[in-house]
Design an enzyme around this catalytic site. Structure first.
Site, PDB file in Angstrom:
ATOM      1  N   GLU A 113      -8.773  -9.761   3.936  1.00  0.00           N
ATOM      2  CA  GLU A 113      -9.304  -8.378   3.670  1.00  0.00           C
ATOM      3  C   GLU A 113     -10.699  -8.300   2.916  1.00  0.00           C
ATOM      4  O   GLU A 113     -11.022  -8.830   1.857  1.00  0.00           O
ATOM      5  CB  GLU A 113      -8.158  -7.907   2.489  1.00  0.00           C
TER       6      GLU A 113
ATOM      7  N   GLU B   1       0.206 -12.096  -1.760  1.00  0.00           N
ATOM      8  CA  GLU B   1      -1.221 -12.106  -2.013  1.00  0.00           C
ATOM      9  C   GLU B   1      -1.500 -13.521  -2.524  1.00  0.00           C
ATOM     10  O   GLU B   1      -0.963 -13.794  -3.497  1.00  0.00           O
ATOM     11  CB  GLU B   1      -1.527 -10.956  -2.751  1.00  0.00           C
TER      12      GLU B   1
ATOM     13  N   LYS C 135       4.953 -11.175   3.427  1.00  0.00           N
ATOM     14  CA  LYS C 135       3.556 -11.520   3.017  1.00  0.00           C
ATOM     15  C   LYS C 135       3.216 -11.533   1.589  1.00  0.00           C
ATOM     16  O   LYS C 135       4.003 -10.680   0.714  1.00  0.00           O
ATOM     17  CB  LYS C 135       2.636 -10.463   3.712  1.00  0.00           C
TER      18      LYS C 135
ATOM     19  N   SER D  10       0.892  -1.043   0.030  1.00  0.00           N
ATOM     20  CA  SER D  10      -0.071  -0.086  -0.029  1.00  0.00           C
ATOM     21  C   SER D  10       0.884   1.164  -0.099  1.00  0.00           C
ATOM     22  O   SER D  10       0.471   2.400  -0.458  1.00  0.00           O
ATOM     23  CB  SER D  10      -1.005  -0.038   1.344  1.00  0.00           C
TER      24      SER D  10
HETATM   25  O1  KIV Z   1      -0.365  -3.528   1.524  1.00  0.00           O
HETATM   26  C1  KIV Z   1      -0.974  -3.411   2.449  1.00  0.00           C
HETATM   27  O2  KIV Z   1      -1.059  -2.472   3.322  1.00  0.00           O
HETATM   28  C2  KIV Z   1      -1.915  -4.728   2.773  1.00  0.00           C
HETATM   29  C3  KIV Z   1      -2.699  -4.383   4.240  1.00  0.00           C
HETATM   30  C4  KIV Z   1      -3.870  -3.703   3.675  1.00  0.00           C
HETATM   31  C5  KIV Z   1      -3.126  -5.854   4.728  1.00  0.00           C
HETATM   32  O3  KIV Z   1      -1.629  -5.778   2.267  1.00  0.00           O
END
Ligand code: KIV
Length: 277
Positions: free
Chosen positions: A199, A136, A134, A66
């Site tokens: 999400e 997706e 992390k 993000s």
């Molecule tokens: O990129 C991000 O901030 C995220 C969160 C919204 C979980 O993936």
């Protein structure tokens, strides 16, 4: 190597980049919070705000992609590069001492092959100093999760709304396909992830997933019944005029910043400045 071992940093196939990483909260310690009181995660993208989060008692910090929307001025996350994620992850790591810092894998850094995904994850850990990564995806990305955890890097999956590929599906609508969400969540768990982001998932389904899984669920727009909750820092602090309907604004930092800068500008224009030291 078991996920528990991987999460606790045992049997690492390489030396960690920095000693301080070993003083940080481990993925294993996060995992042991399962079923206890809900705990916060927040995004941060630089040293001062990561430090503010840590000072506020938040020890689980995501350097999310993000970054693209809230810091770099893009309309979406897809343009964000691995180099940019490394730059910002390392800054958040330098600003903190104990927090578990999660480095988000940007679009294009894990889709091509297991080898590519592992290489990107290793860079986030070695060069960025991330404690875990992390990515997706659910069932579709479970092979990638397996490849990364097998190398000793703890992984968080991410299902429901997945912004990197939001254009392919129903956009930002609440996800209600119970069977598919459960299947994806179980696939992420079976692949060795220690946590999963849900999400914009229907709250009743998020609750069922939380009760079904052994790993940590991290909700964002998924109701209160998750093990953890995450918000984008700029939404939580009110740095932009608008934020998603599910994101409570805990401050109005955008307005405070404008007011402070206006007052600075007025002082300069009126020559109302303290005398030089
Ligand atoms: O990129 C991000 O901030 C995220 C969160 C919204 C979980 O993936």
């Amino acid at each position: 190597m078991s996920q528990q071992n991987a999460a606790q940093g045992e049997d690492r196939p390489y030396e960690p980049a920095k000693g301080p990483a070993l003083r940080r909260i481990t993925a294993g310690a996060i995992l042991r919070r399962k079923g206890k009181a809900p705990f916060p995660m927040i995004t941060a993208y630089d040293a001062p705000f990561a430090r503010f989060a840590e000072e506020a008692g938040i020890d689980f910090i995501l350097v999310g992609d993000s970054l693209g929307n809230v810091v770099l001025g893009y309309d979406e996350t897809t343009p964000v590069t691995l180099e940019q994620m490394l730059h910002h992850t390392a800054a958040a790591v330098r600003g903190t001492s104990r927090a578990h810092i999660v480095g988000d894998m940007p679009f294009g850094s894990y889709q091509v092959s297991d080898e590519d995904a592992l290489r990107s994850a290793i860079r986030l850990v070695k060069e960025g100093g991330a404690c875990s990564v992390k990515l997706e995806g659910g069932k579709h990305e479970s092979q990638r999760i397996r490849a990364i955890t097998a190398a000793g890097i703890p992984v968080i999956g991410h299902i429901g709304v997945t912004p990197q590929t939001a254009g392919l599906g129903p956009g930002y609508k609440v996800r209600t396909n119970r069977e598919r969400l459960l299947e994806d969540a179980l696939a992420v768990q079976d692949a060795g992830a220690y946590a999963i982001v849900l999400e914009v998932v229907d709250p009743a389904i998020a609750r069922e997933i939380t009760e079904t899984l052994r790993i940590i669920t991290i909700g964002i727009g998924a109701g209160p019944h998750c093990d953890s909750q995450v918000l984008v820092l700029h939404d939580a602090l009110g740095m932009y005029p608008k934020s998603p309907s599910f994101a409570k604004r805990f401050g109005e930092l955008g307005q405070s910043a404008v007011a402070a800068l206006r007052s600075y500008a007025e002082d300069v224009r009126s020559a109302d400045f303290p005398p030089a030291p």
